[in-house]
Design a protein around this motif. Structure first.
Motif, mmCIF file in Angstrom:
data_model
loop_
_atom_site.group_PDB
_atom_site.id
_atom_site.type_symbol
_atom_site.label_atom_id
_atom_site.label_comp_id
_atom_site.label_asym_id
_atom_site.label_seq_id
_atom_site.Cartn_x
_atom_site.Cartn_y
_atom_site.Cartn_z
ATOM 1 N N PHE A 102 0.832 -1.200 0.000
ATOM 2 C CA PHE A 102 0.000 0.000 0.000
ATOM 3 C C PHE A 102 0.871 1.256 0.000
ATOM 4 C CE2 PHE A 102 -3.000 3.107 1.899
ATOM 5 C CZ PHE A 102 -3.969 3.056 0.920
ATOM 6 N N GLY A 103 1.947 1.229 0.773
ATOM 7 C CA GLY A 103 2.882 2.358 0.775
ATOM 8 C C GLY A 103 3.509 2.572 -0.592
ATOM 9 N N TYR A 105 2.165 1.780 -3.432
ATOM 10 C CA TYR A 105 1.096 2.347 -4.264
ATOM 11 C C TYR A 105 0.985 3.857 -4.016
ATOM 12 C CZ TYR A 105 -3.604 4.072 -5.097
ATOM 13 O OH TYR A 105 -4.655 4.861 -5.451
ATOM 14 N N LEU A 106 0.921 4.269 -2.746
ATOM 15 C CA LEU A 106 0.757 5.692 -2.426
ATOM 16 C C LEU A 106 1.939 6.524 -2.908
ATOM 17 C CD1 LEU A 106 -0.743 5.485 1.172
ATOM 18 C CD2 LEU A 106 -1.941 6.120 -0.939
ATOM 19 N N ASN A 107 3.133 5.927 -2.958
ATOM 20 C CA ASN A 107 4.329 6.650 -3.371
ATOM 21 C C ASN A 107 4.485 6.751 -4.886
ATOM 22 O OD1 ASN A 107 5.239 7.320 -0.781
ATOM 23 N ND2 ASN A 107 6.165 5.298 -0.527
ATOM 24 N N ARG A 108 3.661 6.042 -5.649
ATOM 25 C CA ARG A 108 3.727 6.121 -7.111
ATOM 26 C C ARG A 108 3.178 7.452 -7.581
ATOM 27 N NH1 ARG A 108 1.138 0.770 -7.831
ATOM 28 N NH2 ARG A 108 -0.665 1.979 -8.461
ATOM 29 N N SER A 111 -0.890 8.240 -8.020
ATOM 30 C CA SER A 111 -1.800 7.403 -7.221
ATOM 31 C C SER A 111 -2.952 8.274 -6.726
ATOM 32 C CB SER A 111 -1.068 6.741 -6.047
ATOM 33 O OG SER A 111 -0.656 7.699 -5.099
ATOM 34 N N ASP A 112 -4.149 7.730 -6.790
ATOM 35 C CA ASP A 112 -5.349 8.457 -6.380
ATOM 36 C C ASP A 112 -6.311 7.459 -5.742
ATOM 37 O OD1 ASP A 112 -7.756 9.801 -6.105
ATOM 38 O OD2 ASP A 112 -7.588 10.828 -8.035
ATOM 39 N N PRO A 113 -6.247 7.301 -4.419
ATOM 40 C CA PRO A 113 -7.090 6.299 -3.759
ATOM 41 C C PRO A 113 -8.583 6.449 -4.043
ATOM 42 C CG PRO A 113 -5.410 7.086 -2.249
ATOM 43 C CD PRO A 113 -5.343 7.960 -3.473
ATOM 44 N N ASP A 116 -9.060 5.465 -7.823
ATOM 45 C CA ASP A 116 -8.733 4.049 -7.993
ATOM 46 C C ASP A 116 -9.657 3.126 -7.203
ATOM 47 O OD1 ASP A 116 -6.620 4.686 -9.679
ATOM 48 O OD2 ASP A 116 -5.139 4.716 -8.055
ATOM 49 N N VAL A 118 -9.916 2.573 -4.044
ATOM 50 C CA VAL A 118 -9.214 1.837 -3.001
ATOM 51 C C VAL A 118 -10.142 1.648 -1.811
ATOM 52 C CG1 VAL A 118 -7.320 1.997 -1.323
ATOM 53 C CG2 VAL A 118 -6.927 2.626 -3.714
ATOM 54 N N TYR A 120 -10.380 -0.093 2.229
ATOM 55 C CA TYR A 120 -9.769 -0.770 3.381
ATOM 56 C C TYR A 120 -10.731 -0.685 4.555
ATOM 57 C CZ TYR A 120 -8.014 4.053 3.528
ATOM 58 O OH TYR A 120 -7.902 5.422 3.464
#
Length: 174
Positions: A102-103, A105-108, A111-113, A116, A118, A120
């Motif tokens: 997940f980290g 992904y967020l660092n790419r 990335s747009d939760p 996307d 996302v 959780y």
């Protein structure tokens, strides 16, 4: 496989992917190349990965790896033989791998939760044994056909990590 980096290698190769160690390193950027290479070697030696091909690149041999689906999990008998401490270590490794994924992904870039989709979330539900078995069967029926999806331009690769366990000890009924 009870190590976060090894689990991330296995996750990266799921879905029929065939990747070089260099490609795996780019998918696991927060681990050193030496660490990824070491864990790939351990997974290959343990029969979890197969060498799908080799080629010479600047005098070195570049291997392409694929996951051996028949060795990438544990069966019910093996799971029963594990101690509570073994299960705790395996869960901790899985949770650490999930947090690292997940980290990453967020660092790419980009990335747009929200865009996307996302998720959780955590839900508390009350289930009888039969309802639990039904839920698991329904989830398997919904997910299994999608596991055969091939990569395509309109598809993004998602990680789905269902986690299910009793939250409280059940009180005996009289």
């Amino acid at each position: 496989m009870a190590h976060p980096i090894r689990l991330r290698v296995v996750h990266a190769l799921r879905g029929g992917r065939v990747l070089t160690t260099g490609q795996l390193c780019s998918l696991i950027p927060d681990a050193s190349k030496a660490t990824v290479y070491r864990h790939v070697d351990l997974l290959a030696a343990g029969g979890i990965l197969d060498v799908a091909g080799e080629r010479r690149v600047r005098g070195a041999v570049e291997r392409r790896y694929q996951l051996r689906k028949d060795h990438a999990g544990i069966d019910a008998e093996t799971a029963r033989a594990l101690t509570p401490q073994d299960h705790e270590r395996a869960f901790a490794a899985a949770a650490a791998a999930l947090i690292a994924e997940f980290g990453a992904y967020l660092n790419r870039d980009g990335s747009d939760p929200v865009d996307d989709l996302v998720g959780y979330r955590q839900h508390a539900i009350w289930l009888s044994r039969d309802e639990l078995v039904g839920l698991i069967s329904a989830m398997q029926a919904a997910i299994a056909p999608l596991l055969a999806n091939e990569p395509a331009p309109e598809r993004a690769r998602y990680l789905l990590s269902p986690i299910l366990f009793p939250a409280e000890q059940q009180e005996p009924t009289s």
